[in-house]
Design an enzyme around this catalytic site. Structure first.
Site, PDB file in Angstrom:
ATOM      1  N   TYR A  98      37.935  89.931  56.018  1.00 13.46           N
ATOM      2  CA  TYR A  98      36.534  89.592  55.757  1.00 13.46           C
ATOM      3  C   TYR A  98      36.422  88.529  54.663  1.00 13.46           C
ATOM      4  CZ  TYR A  98      34.856  93.385  58.697  1.00 13.46           C
ATOM      5  OH  TYR A  98      34.579  94.185  59.776  1.00 13.46           O
ATOM      6  N   GLU A 140      34.491 101.030  59.878  1.00 10.37           N
ATOM      7  CA  GLU A 140      35.854 100.926  60.395  1.00 10.37           C
ATOM      8  C   GLU A 140      36.803 101.881  59.674  1.00 10.37           C
ATOM      9  OE1 GLU A 140      36.442  96.707  59.984  1.00 10.37           O
ATOM     10  OE2 GLU A 140      34.723  96.338  61.306  1.00 10.37           O
TER      11      GLU A 140
END
Length: 397
Positions: A98, A140
């Site tokens: 990310y 997640e």
């Protein structure tokens, strides 16, 4: 929740940013994958990059998430982001990735917006990004933990134990793990990613529904996609045309949030083409449970010969105490006892009340059938759908 200052800036700039998102995401992917080509190796789908679907899906998800923050600041974003999180889990996405995405995405924002990308604007949209990224990372992490994994550890070697040709372009592969570790559980409707080494040396992963499994075996069904010279169908073609019993495949842990709900509500399973695969898993689970639930299986296809798992589906429906099926075919059907000719018409179907409806198939098909279901009085909240590419429907359905 966005800060008050950032919310005001995002609200003022969202029309400009939304109009530029396709350009922003195109530059983002071109720059990131140009400088970091290793990300195409096993992570990013180059077929979706080639078609532009991935950038359109990313743009849609960012716009939908920003709108959610502004219009419903007290709502958790889990429902909006769950599908993305499960797809990431099936690919082993890690938290540090990310940071990479953030760098290239905001470089693209600054380049595209130019002077309009003031420090206040960048700061506000940076807050949107990290709220979205933080929500996905948390989702997640929970899915990884439920599977006994952390990011990047989802892959496992499976041997092809059996192959069955379902139609001329569709084959089922029965898989067994090559190690003795326990098999991960899966919910009917979930999928796995299969990663192949392509002829040019780049690994590519695609998602396939688990259509069944018992003991130490799991089954997937692969439809060969004819995509000409584009990479869109490269994995399915290689799987379908070359994989035989004894071969080894790299397969991920199961993922997917469109799964059969427990309870006694009636179930309506609606599919087209290879979208029958998650429905087959649901029928298998209901049959294993000797379920007394009312079940209606509706399917559309090009012809009876193209309908994968047609006989198996009919046998499972017959095995259930309160189940029925109906098929529509573009060619064939009408008086031959195999189904109706034409497109699926929900107005001709007696839908059970209070049913949970599951959709899977090409996006135009699902849009059409969902609209028909709503016209028939089915609440939108009871209709769930599965897609196996970038979700171009996200935030707009």
């Amino acid at each position: 929740m966005l800060s008050t200052e950032s919310a005001a800036t995002v609200r003022a700039t969202i029309p400009v940013v939304a109009d530029a998102l396709d350009t922003i995401t195109a530059r983002f992917y071109d720059t990131m994958l140009g400088e970091r080509p290793e990300l195409l190796d096993g992570l990013f789908n180059r077929g979706n990059q080639s078609s532009g679907e991935q950038r359109r899906a990313l743009a849609g998800s960012i716009a939908a998430f920003a709108a959610l923050l502004l219009d419903h600041p007290d709502e958790r974003p889990d429902a909006l982001l769950s599908r993305i999180a499960h797809k990431h889990v099936s690919l082993g996405v890690t938290e540090d990735q990310y940071v990479i995405v953030h760098r290239y995405l905001f470089d693209a924002i600054a380049h595209t917006l130019g002077d309009a990308a003031t420090p206040d604007v960048v700061r506000a949209w940076d807050e949107v990004y990290w709220l979205m990224a933080g929500s996905l990372i948390a989702l997640e992490a929970r899915v990884y933990a439920s599977r006994g994994h952390s990011g990047g550890e989802v892959w496992r070697s499976w041997r092809v134990a059996d192959r069955r040709q379902e139609t001329s372009d569709t084959a089922s592969l029965t898989l067994e793990p090559e190690d003795d570790a326990p098999l991960p559980d899966f919910e009917p409707g979930q999928y796995v990613s299969v990663q192949l080494l392509m002829p040019d040396g780049v690994r590519q992963a695609r998602q396939y529904s688990l259509t069944g499994g018992d003991g130490k075996r799991r089954r997937i069904t692969v439809k060969r996609l004819n995509a000409g010279d584009t990479p869109a169908g490269e994995v399915s073609t290689l799987l379908h045309d070359t994989v035989v019993p004894g071969d080894t495949l790299t397969v991920s842990t199961p993922a997917g949030d469109v799964t059969l709900a427990e309870g006694d509500h009636p179930v309506v399973l609606v599919s087209a083409g290879i979208g029958c695969t998650p429905m087959l898993a649901m029928l298998n689970r209901l049959a294993e449970q000797d379920s007394a639930r009312t079940v209606l299986a509706l399917h559309a296809d090009r012809s009876p010969e193209d309908h994968a798992h047609r006989e198996e589906t009919a046998a499972l429906v017959d095995a259930l105490s309160d189940a029925s099926a109906r098929n529509w075919y573009e060619t064939g059907g009408d008086g031959d006892g195999e189904g109706d000719r034409g497109l699926m018409d929900i107005s001709t179907v007696d839908l059970p009340e209070n049913a949970d409806v599951y959709l899977c198939g090409p996006l135009p098909f699902m849009r059409n059938v969902r609209a028909q279901m709503i016209d028939a009085g089915v609440p939108a909240r009871r209709i769930r759908y599965e897609v196996f590419g970038p979700d171009l429907w996200l935030g707009a359905n």
